[in-house]
Design a protein around this motif. Structure first.
Motif, PDB file in Angstrom:
ATOM      1  N   HIS A  32       0.808  -1.219   0.000  1.00 14.13           N
ATOM      2  CA  HIS A  32       0.000   0.000   0.000  1.00 14.13           C
ATOM      3  C   HIS A  32       0.844   1.273   0.000  1.00 14.13           C
ATOM      4  O   HIS A  32       0.446   2.271  -0.606  1.00 14.13           O
ATOM      5  N   LEU A  33       1.970   1.256   0.654  1.00  8.81           N
ATOM      6  CA  LEU A  33       2.777   2.466   0.802  1.00  8.81           C
ATOM      7  C   LEU A  33       3.256   3.045  -0.526  1.00  8.81           C
ATOM      8  O   LEU A  33       3.071   4.242  -0.774  1.00  8.81           O
ATOM      9  N   PRO A  34       3.856   2.250  -1.434  1.00  5.64           N
ATOM     10  CA  PRO A  34       4.296   2.841  -2.704  1.00  5.64           C
ATOM     11  C   PRO A  34       3.131   3.381  -3.539  1.00  5.64           C
ATOM     12  O   PRO A  34       3.277   4.403  -4.215  1.00  5.64           O
ATOM     13  N   VAL A  35       1.980   2.720  -3.458  1.00  2.90           N
ATOM     14  CA  VAL A  35       0.809   3.206  -4.188  1.00  2.90           C
ATOM     15  C   VAL A  35       0.376   4.553  -3.609  1.00  2.90           C
ATOM     16  O   VAL A  35       0.080   5.492  -4.356  1.00  2.90           O
ATOM     17  N   ALA A  36       0.348   4.656  -2.291  1.00  2.85           N
ATOM     18  CA  ALA A  36      -0.028   5.924  -1.646  1.00  2.85           C
ATOM     19  C   ALA A  36       0.936   7.041  -2.036  1.00  2.85           C
ATOM     20  O   ALA A  36       0.502   8.150  -2.351  1.00  2.85           O
ATOM     21  N   VAL A  37       2.221   6.739  -2.035  1.00  6.57           N
ATOM     22  CA  VAL A  37       3.222   7.749  -2.420  1.00  6.57           C
ATOM     23  C   VAL A  37       3.017   8.160  -3.876  1.00  6.57           C
ATOM     24  O   VAL A  37       3.056   9.354  -4.210  1.00  6.57           O
ATOM     25  N   ILE A  60      -6.722   7.113   1.069  1.00  2.00           N
ATOM     26  CA  ILE A  60      -5.454   6.513   1.506  1.00  2.00           C
ATOM     27  C   ILE A  60      -5.543   6.126   2.982  1.00  2.00           C
ATOM     28  O   ILE A  60      -5.173   5.022   3.382  1.00  2.00           O
ATOM     29  N   GLY A  61      -6.055   7.035   3.794  1.00  2.00           N
ATOM     30  CA  GLY A  61      -6.218   6.750   5.218  1.00  2.00           C
ATOM     31  C   GLY A  61      -7.144   5.582   5.467  1.00  2.00           C
ATOM     32  O   GLY A  61      -6.919   4.775   6.374  1.00  2.00           O
ATOM     33  N   GLY A  62      -8.191   5.452   4.664  1.00  2.00           N
ATOM     34  CA  GLY A  62      -9.110   4.328   4.809  1.00  2.00           C
ATOM     35  C   GLY A  62      -8.437   2.995   4.539  1.00  2.00           C
ATOM     36  O   GLY A  62      -8.640   2.026   5.275  1.00  2.00           O
ATOM     37  N   VAL A  63      -7.626   2.944   3.493  1.00  2.00           N
ATOM     38  CA  VAL A  63      -6.908   1.704   3.177  1.00  2.00           C
ATOM     39  C   VAL A  63      -5.929   1.356   4.292  1.00  2.00           C
ATOM     40  O   VAL A  63      -5.877   0.209   4.758  1.00  2.00           O
ATOM     41  N   LEU A  64      -5.158   2.329   4.745  1.00  2.00           N
ATOM     42  CA  LEU A  64      -4.171   2.065   5.800  1.00  2.00           C
ATOM     43  C   LEU A  64      -4.865   1.686   7.114  1.00  2.00           C
ATOM     44  O   LEU A  64      -4.381   0.806   7.839  1.00  2.00           O
ATOM     45  N   THR A  65      -5.995   2.317   7.406  1.00  2.00           N
ATOM     46  CA  THR A  65      -6.748   1.970   8.612  1.00  2.00           C
ATOM     47  C   THR A  65      -7.283   0.546   8.528  1.00  2.00           C
ATOM     48  O   THR A  65      -7.188  -0.223   9.499  1.00  2.00           O
ATOM     49  N   ALA A  66      -7.836   0.178   7.369  1.00  2.00           N
ATOM     50  CA  ALA A  66      -8.324  -1.187   7.192  1.00  2.00           C
ATOM     51  C   ALA A  66      -7.183  -2.189   7.364  1.00  2.00           C
ATOM     52  O   ALA A  66      -7.351  -3.238   8.002  1.00  2.00           O
ATOM     53  N   VAL A 101     -11.950  -4.519  -0.150  1.00  2.00           N
ATOM     54  CA  VAL A 101     -13.050  -3.620  -0.502  1.00  2.00           C
ATOM     55  C   VAL A 101     -12.607  -2.162  -0.398  1.00  2.00           C
ATOM     56  O   VAL A 101     -12.862  -1.345  -1.297  1.00  2.00           O
ATOM     57  N   MET A 102     -11.926  -1.810   0.690  1.00  2.00           N
ATOM     58  CA  MET A 102     -11.455  -0.431   0.848  1.00  2.00           C
ATOM     59  C   MET A 102     -10.432  -0.075  -0.216  1.00  2.00           C
ATOM     60  O   MET A 102     -10.444   1.038  -0.747  1.00  2.00           O
ATOM     61  N   SER A 103      -9.562  -1.019  -0.547  1.00  4.72           N
ATOM     62  CA  SER A 103      -8.549  -0.764  -1.581  1.00  4.72           C
ATOM     63  C   SER A 103      -9.195  -0.529  -2.941  1.00  4.72           C
ATOM     64  O   SER A 103      -8.788   0.381  -3.680  1.00  4.72           O
ATOM     65  N   LEU A 104     -10.197  -1.331  -3.286  1.00  7.06           N
ATOM     66  CA  LEU A 104     -10.887  -1.142  -4.569  1.00  7.06           C
ATOM     67  C   LEU A 104     -11.638   0.189  -4.594  1.00  7.06           C
ATOM     68  O   LEU A 104     -11.648   0.887  -5.621  1.00  7.06           O
ATOM     69  N   ALA A 105     -12.245   0.554  -3.475  1.00  4.48           N
ATOM     70  CA  ALA A 105     -12.910   1.862  -3.392  1.00  4.48           C
ATOM     71  C   ALA A 105     -11.887   2.985  -3.561  1.00  4.48           C
ATOM     72  O   ALA A 105     -12.160   3.979  -4.246  1.00  4.48           O
TER      73      ALA A 105
END
Length: 125
Positions: A32-37, A60-66, A101-105
């Motif tokens: 997730h980190l490289p995608v967020a960057v 981004i916060g939603g994905v990391l929280t999940a 689900v959060m990542s796809l959203a």
């Protein structure tokens, strides 16, 4: 001086340690980190509006929280019930599904927010 247990300082310290542990010890964060960057760099390059920044940051916060919640469930299960059990496996699958689900959203949000200005920049739309 050590902050007393239950104080806001102690709670913040524990939360920070949890995030550092997840980034250091959970391989999923390194997906997730490289995608967020990349999303942050692209949004800066495209000079998106403050409202669009807010939407991207929430995604981004939603994905990391999940991912943090999924990691915490995995850790608890490994201690409380280390042997395999089908129902626990299902619970872990559901938690991983929440991350999916959060990542796809978040991907959908990224495309909605970034694709129009990117096409405009690249193709002059």
């Amino acid at each position: 001086m050590t902050p007393k247990r239950g104080s806001w300082t102690s709670k913040f310290r524990c939360a920070t340690l949890g995030v550092w542990f997840a980034f250091g010890g959970q391989s999923s964060f390194w997906v997730h980190l490289p995608v967020a960057v990349a999303v942050i760099v692209m949004a800066a390059w495209l000079d998106v509006s403050p409202a669009k920044w807010a939407i991207l940051i929430l995604a981004i916060g939603g994905v990391l929280t999940a991912e943090l919640l999924n990691s915490s469930i995995e850790l608890l299960v490994s201690v409380l019930h280390p042997q395999h059990h089908p129902r626990i496996g299902q619970a872990l699958d559901v938690a991983a599904g929440a991350v999916l689900v959060m990542s796809l959203a978040a991907v959908a949000v990224g495309l909605i927010v970034l694709l129009p200005p990117l096409c405009g920049r690249m193709f002059g739309f």
